[in-house]
Design an enzyme around this catalytic site. Structure first.
Site, PDB file in Angstrom:
ATOM      1  N   GLU A   1      -7.899 -53.619 -67.346  1.00  0.00           N
ATOM      2  CA  GLU A   1      -8.326 -55.010 -67.140  1.00  0.00           C
ATOM      3  C   GLU A   1      -9.155 -55.158 -65.869  1.00  0.00           C
ATOM      4  OE1 GLU A   1      -8.287 -57.454 -69.136  1.00  0.00           O
ATOM      5  OE2 GLU A   1      -7.185 -56.336 -70.651  1.00  0.00           O
TER       6      GLU A   1
ATOM      7  N   TYR B   1      -5.967 -64.679 -65.121  1.00  0.00           N
ATOM      8  CA  TYR B   1      -6.485 -63.963 -66.283  1.00  0.00           C
ATOM      9  C   TYR B   1      -5.831 -62.578 -66.422  1.00  0.00           C
ATOM     10  CZ  TYR B   1      -9.421 -60.598 -68.531  1.00  0.00           C
ATOM     11  OH  TYR B   1      -9.824 -59.546 -69.287  1.00  0.00           O
TER      12      TYR B   1
ATOM     13  N   ASP C   1     -10.553 -65.695 -70.583  1.00  0.00           N
ATOM     14  CA  ASP C   1     -11.674 -65.026 -69.914  1.00  0.00           C
ATOM     15  C   ASP C   1     -12.984 -65.632 -70.430  1.00  0.00           C
ATOM     16  OD1 ASP C   1     -11.982 -63.999 -72.436  1.00  0.00           O
ATOM     17  OD2 ASP C   1     -12.291 -61.930 -71.789  1.00  0.00           O
TER      18      ASP C   1
ATOM     19  N   CYS D   1     -18.774 -63.698 -81.577  1.00  0.00           N
ATOM     20  CA  CYS D   1     -19.301 -64.939 -81.011  1.00  0.00           C
ATOM     21  C   CYS D   1     -19.889 -64.604 -79.635  1.00  0.00           C
ATOM     22  CB  CYS D   1     -18.161 -65.954 -80.902  1.00  0.00           C
ATOM     23  SG  CYS D   1     -18.732 -67.633 -80.597  1.00  0.00           S
TER      24      CYS D   1
END
Ligand code: SF4
Length: 347
Positions: free
Chosen positions: A34, A117, A135, A189
């Site tokens: 991450e 996050y 995020d 997307c």
């Protein structure tokens, strides 16, 4: 609403990329991935993830490493504060949690450099805790699907999207929900030209229906970019060169570059003598380049000086390095590139 979540979860099951950090429940490795993947594409981050998990297989290995070694492993990835925070957090885990990764959202959030996050990502992926990750991908997907024009960088927007994502969260499988939403934003997307034609949620997508896809999400502030002018003095001979370790409160802290004079605006060559303390005749060659960071544009001029400076000229933070040992110094990308390509081309 539920339909939207189930469709995206199904899309994820069918199309998800097989990435190593998705095949583990190890919180240390998930956290590493991450941090590495913030502001970084998967293809760029993957070699770093593999390198870190190989060189520092456990959080204790990372905590026990020298900071320069950690920065060296991070070299080229940018945003070096991430590496320094990663190292500091690993030490916290070693010293305050006896090397066991904290397993509550609240405790994960206390680690250096870990924001909401990352805490939500580690808590849900490693421990199946019900926290939605919000995020850039999730902001984009939700703002388009629900056609929300509240700026995502406003306090109101942050709260709105955070609450919405947590309402939608599949409580029985938060990891799947978060992975699916993030992957959907990263692969389907996408920021520019999303694949609406093949989108499983298009019939319900309000952004698509209202023709607002290209203007979602909305951002209130424009990033302010500052121009900086660096004059690097590349003192060297055949065996050695002069490096300088960068100090705190500026870019590339803890990395090495060259003796540097920064000028508020560009310098004319006629000013070198007065400002830099070297005459133009001493400069064998010059190389100019531009380096873009998130908030700064750096215009760098490298002055090729094929001699070592007099001791009286020497500054405290300068260091004499052997060319043959250059590998052990962590370098910002602009310096690495100059040494690899440009300096060679100038020889
Ligand atoms: S229809 Fe287009 S804008 Fe809407 S969710 Fe799908 S890809 Fe995104």
């Amino acid at each position: 609403m539920l339909n939207f979540v189930l469709l995206i979860a199904e899309w994820y099951r069918q199309t998800a990329r097989n990435l190593p950090w998705r095949q583990t429940k190890n919180p240390y490795k998930i956290w590493l991935s991450e941090v590495i993947l913030q502001q970084t594409r998967v293809e760029q981050g993957m070699p770093y993830y593999l390198k870190f998990t190989e060189n520092f297989p456990t959080v204790i290995d990372l905590a026990n490493a020298e900071e320069e070694i950690v920065l060296k492993n991070w070299q080229g990835l940018g945003y070096y504060s991430r590496a320094r925070n990663l190292h500091a957090a690993a030490k916290m885990i070693r010293d305050e949690y006896h090397g066991d990764f904290p397993y509550s959202y609240k405790d994960i959030l206390k680690l250096k450099g870990v924001g909401e996050y990352t805490a939500a990502a580690v808590a849900s992926f490693a421990f199946d805790l019900p926290h939605a990750v919000v995020d850039g991908n999730v902001y984009r997907v939700l703002s388009r699907f629900y056609d929300i024009d509240t700026p995502i960088d406003s306090t109101e927007g942050k709260k709105l999207f955070y609450n919405l994502a947590n309402e939608l969260l599949l409580k029985e499988d938060p990891a799947l929900f978060n992975q699916a939403m993030m992957e959907f934003g990263a692969m389907q997307c996408v920021p520019v030209n999303p694949d609406c034609g093949n989108c499983p949620v298009r019939p319900e997508c309000l952004g698509y229906r209202n023709g607002t896809v290209s203007i979602r999400p909305v951002k209130a502030k424009k990033t302010k970019v500052t121009d900086r002018h660096f004059y690097y003095m590349v003192f060297h001979n055949d065996h050695q060169l002069v490096l300088k370790k960068r100090g705190p409160k500026d870019v590339w802290q803890g990395l090495y570059d060259f003796p540097l004079i920064e000028s508020p605006s560009g310098l004319d060559e006629g000013e070198y003598d007065a400002v830099l303390g070297i005459s133009l005749s001493q400069v064998k060659k010059q190389h100019k380049t531009k380096h873009i960071l998130s908030h700064q544009r750096i215009f760098a001029t490298f002055l090729y000086l094929d001699f070592l400076p007099e001791r009286t000229f020497w500054k405290e933070d300068w260091e004499l390095a052997e060319w043959s040992e250059l590998e052990r110094y962590p370098l910002p990308r602009i310096i690495e590139r100059y040494l690899k390509d440009d300096l060679k081309a100038l020889d």
